[in-house]
Design a protein around this motif. Structure first.
Motif, mmCIF file in Angstrom:
data_model
loop_
_atom_site.group_PDB
_atom_site.id
_atom_site.type_symbol
_atom_site.label_atom_id
_atom_site.label_comp_id
_atom_site.label_asym_id
_atom_site.label_seq_id
_atom_site.Cartn_x
_atom_site.Cartn_y
_atom_site.Cartn_z
ATOM 1 N N ARG A 1 36.639 -4.421 -17.318
ATOM 2 C CA ARG A 1 35.637 -4.600 -16.265
ATOM 3 C C ARG A 1 35.064 -3.247 -15.883
ATOM 4 N N ALA A 2 33.753 -3.151 -15.917
ATOM 5 C CA ALA A 2 33.100 -1.857 -15.661
ATOM 6 C C ALA A 2 32.137 -1.972 -14.495
ATOM 7 N N SER A 3 31.542 -0.844 -14.153
ATOM 8 C CA SER A 3 30.645 -0.778 -13.002
ATOM 9 C C SER A 3 29.270 -1.356 -13.291
ATOM 10 N N GLY A 4 28.962 -1.577 -14.574
ATOM 11 C CA GLY A 4 27.636 -2.104 -14.912
ATOM 12 C C GLY A 4 26.550 -1.055 -14.914
ATOM 13 N N SER A 5 26.916 0.219 -14.894
ATOM 14 C CA SER A 5 25.913 1.285 -14.831
ATOM 15 C C SER A 5 25.639 1.908 -16.185
ATOM 16 N N GLY A 6 26.139 1.286 -17.269
ATOM 17 C CA GLY A 6 25.933 1.824 -18.596
ATOM 18 C C GLY A 6 24.559 1.512 -19.152
ATOM 19 N N PHE A 7 24.417 1.705 -20.449
ATOM 20 C CA PHE A 7 23.138 1.529 -21.129
ATOM 21 C C PHE A 7 22.572 0.123 -20.930
ATOM 22 N N ALA A 8 23.434 -0.888 -20.939
ATOM 23 C CA ALA A 8 22.978 -2.277 -20.824
ATOM 24 C C ALA A 8 22.270 -2.544 -19.500
ATOM 25 N N SER A 9 22.537 -1.718 -18.499
ATOM 26 C CA SER A 9 21.909 -1.935 -17.185
ATOM 27 C C SER A 9 20.407 -1.702 -17.219
ATOM 28 N N LEU A 10 19.894 -1.104 -18.304
ATOM 29 C CA LEU A 10 18.453 -0.873 -18.422
ATOM 30 C C LEU A 10 17.683 -2.161 -18.676
ATOM 31 N N GLY A 11 18.347 -3.198 -19.161
ATOM 32 C CA GLY A 11 17.674 -4.477 -19.351
ATOM 33 C C GLY A 11 17.492 -4.856 -20.804
ATOM 34 N N GLU A 12 16.906 -6.041 -21.047
ATOM 35 C CA GLU A 12 16.846 -6.613 -22.387
ATOM 36 C C GLU A 12 15.846 -5.924 -23.301
ATOM 37 N N ALA A 13 14.962 -5.077 -22.776
ATOM 38 C CA ALA A 13 14.106 -4.286 -23.663
ATOM 39 C C ALA A 13 14.939 -3.271 -24.443
ATOM 40 N N PHE A 14 16.130 -2.979 -23.933
ATOM 41 C CA PHE A 14 17.002 -1.971 -24.534
ATOM 42 C C PHE A 14 18.227 -2.602 -25.194
ATOM 43 N N ALA A 15 18.801 -3.608 -24.533
ATOM 44 C CA ALA A 15 20.052 -4.210 -24.974
ATOM 45 C C ALA A 15 19.855 -5.712 -25.167
ATOM 46 N N ASP B 1 15.255 8.860 -17.891
ATOM 47 C CA ASP B 1 15.812 8.999 -16.544
ATOM 48 C C ASP B 1 17.266 8.519 -16.501
ATOM 49 N N HIS B 2 17.543 7.447 -17.216
ATOM 50 C CA HIS B 2 18.921 6.951 -17.269
ATOM 51 C C HIS B 2 19.853 8.008 -17.853
ATOM 52 N N LEU B 3 19.426 8.648 -18.937
ATOM 53 C CA LEU B 3 20.265 9.652 -19.578
ATOM 54 C C LEU B 3 20.483 10.860 -18.668
ATOM 55 N N VAL B 4 19.436 11.274 -17.982
ATOM 56 C CA VAL B 4 19.576 12.401 -17.055
ATOM 57 C C VAL B 4 20.589 12.059 -15.970
#
Length: 500
Positions: free
Chosen positions: A16-30, A212-215
């Motif tokens: 169980r994670a915080s949900g702040s990873g790459f997938a949090s960017l949305g379905e355009a990414f994941a 921005d996510h990466l920064v």
């Protein structure tokens, strides 16, 4: 086609994670994508050291649910698996849309070292498989598992490998092989190609969101910068990290084999172990990838290819930067960062303190001598370290080094210059430092091949033994002394390609 809603669900609190990873960017990414199950899953290799670093359960390797999870036979409650889309340049040509063709992210876990993404490689087809089967074979999975941890043991930034699971299911490559899945670990698997994808499709807001996510997640020192300045700073930071990584590769004699832009990590990690190789006999023009017919990714070309790839990244970031001059300045910093990093690493390998004017010539002449006689790269550096250590009380200390050269007069002339440069240094301390810089053990192709042959016969002991030795490559391991020797003649016949 890609979803298997009847997969069992595991309730694993540690996933169980915080949900702040790459997938949090949305379905355009994941893109949500479930794995495809494999029958009769079994453990092939288990990385206990990494399990401990990630603070995962002590009994992880005894958990049937974990075995099924890491094989793609089980999902985790509230943790959808996903594949990401990216594009890229392959062998110097624009390839268009690519993506995770055989990789699925399980999600992120919170660890003592921060948020880490877990990714299955070989867990079945995704929307980006491009008519592929989405599978990995036992052979390539063992190579990636061991290579990831070998690089970590050498102190070189890399994705990690938690485990390999296997299955008797058949996979067709050049021949029919059995399936396997590697669980990879990294703070992020974002590649240069992710930026190229959104830029090439005119998706500027997605491009900005990714940057921005990466920064925020990985370059917090840049958060106070605004507008174009932020993205120039990001490009500069990636350039610096890539320059250092290339120096580390070159210094240890590592050949990646497929330095496409979609195989370049935005965090400066070594990413995607396919037809990699550590040099045996030194050859600056060595091509480790049997599929690289033009030699684009030969060992000596790797630093320049990295620079070329960075320009592709810079071009992708231009919609966020606008003005060309600051982007070029960020990229041009590579021309200073790489040689400085390379010079420092070679001085460390030679046990030299400070920087002297003739140091680069000393290194270049040494490499020419190694090239002329195809001297084993790792054996040379290790013997040189021991010779320096023993030279304070042994007048013949350099004989074992001299013995591996055919043109011994060339080595003698170089060694005289080297000892003059070394001067009155404390040879004991210098030699000790060199032994901590020049590894005794590397993942030679023939060692990986022997482990693979045993694994195909159902014996995974050598996989685990190699893992332990490669985690501490600078140490003495008397039981495995033979693994530090010269490569056998048959090793030169091993062919590795993009399917490796």
């Amino acid at each position: 086609m890609f979803h298997h809603p009847d997969l069992p669900i595991a309730d694993l609190p540690w996933m169980r994670a915080s949900g702040s990873g790459f997938a949090s960017l949305g379905e355009a990414f994941a893109t949500p994508t479930n794995p495809t199950p494999l029958p009769a899953a079994h453990w092939v290799g288990c990385n206990e050291a990494l399990r401990n670093e990630l603070a995962l359960p002590d009994d992880l390797w005894q958990q049937q649910e974990a075995l099924e999870l890491f094989t793609g036979n089980r999902l985790v409650a509230n943790q959808p698996t996903y594949a990401s889309v990216y594009s890229g340049h392959q062998f110097g040509q624009w390839a268009g849309q690519l993506g995770d063709g055989r990789a699925l992210n399980l999600g992120s876990v919170q660890t003592p070292s921060g948020l880490q993404e877990l990714q299955l490689k070989g867990a079945g087809p995704t929307p980006y498989s491009r008519r592929g089967d989405g599978r990995a074979v036992l052979r390539s999975s063992i190579r990636e598992f061991l290579a990831s941890e070998a690089m970590h043991g050498l102190g070189i930034p890399t994705t990690r490998a938690l485990c390999v699971t296997g299955s008797p299911a058949h996979v067709r490559r050049e021949e029919v092989e059995t399936a396997a899945v590697v669980t990879r670990v990294a703070p992020s698997f974002v590649r240069f190609g992710h930026f190229e994808h959104f830029a090439s499709n005119g998706q500027i807001e997605e491009l900005r969101a990714l940057a921005d996510h990466l920064v925020t997640a990985h370059f917090p020192a840049l958060q106070d910068k605004q507008g174009a300045e932020r993205y120039v700073a990001l490009l500069h930071e990636v350039t610096q990290r890539t320059a250092v990584l290339m120096a580390q590769w070159q210094a240890v004699g590592f050949c990646h084999g497929v330095m496409n832009t979609d195989n370049m990590s935005i965090l400066g990690l070594t990413l995607d172990y396919g037809p990699f190789q550590y040099l045996d006999g030194f050859d600056a023009n060595h091509i480790c990838n049997h599929s690289d017919h033009q030699g684009r990714y030969a060992y000596a070309r790797q630093p320049q290819i990295a620079y070329w790839n960075l320009f592709c990244l810079g071009q992708a970031l231009m919609p966020l930067i606008d003005e060309q001059a600051p982007a070029l300045a960020a990229l041009e910093s590579y021309k200073q960062a790489f040689p400085e990093a390379m010079d420092q690493r070679m001085r460390n390998k030679l046990g030299l303190s400070g920087a002297h004017e003739g140091d680069r010539a000393l290194v270049e002449d040494l490499l020419q001598a190694l090239q002329q006689d195809r001297v084993d790269y790792t054996v040379f550096w290790r013997r040189l370290s021991i010779a320096v250590l023993e030279s304070a009380h042994n007048t013949h200390a350099f004989e074992p080094v001299r013995d591996i050269f055919l043109h011994r007069e060339v080595f003698d002339a170089w060694c005289a210059r080297y000892l003059e440069r070394l001067g009155a240094a404390n040879r004991q301390a210098t030699g000790d430092a060199m032994l901590r810089t020049n590894p005794k053990y590397i993942l030679r192709n023939h060692l990986g091949e022997l482990a693979i042959r045993q694994a195909k016969a159902g014996n995974f002991a050598m996989v685990q033994d190699l893992l332990q030795v490669l985690h501490a490559p600078f140490d003495e391991h008397p039981t495995y002394e033979a693994w530090a020797g010269l490569a056998p003649e048959w090793a030169s016949s091993i062919e590795i390609s993009c399917s490796s």
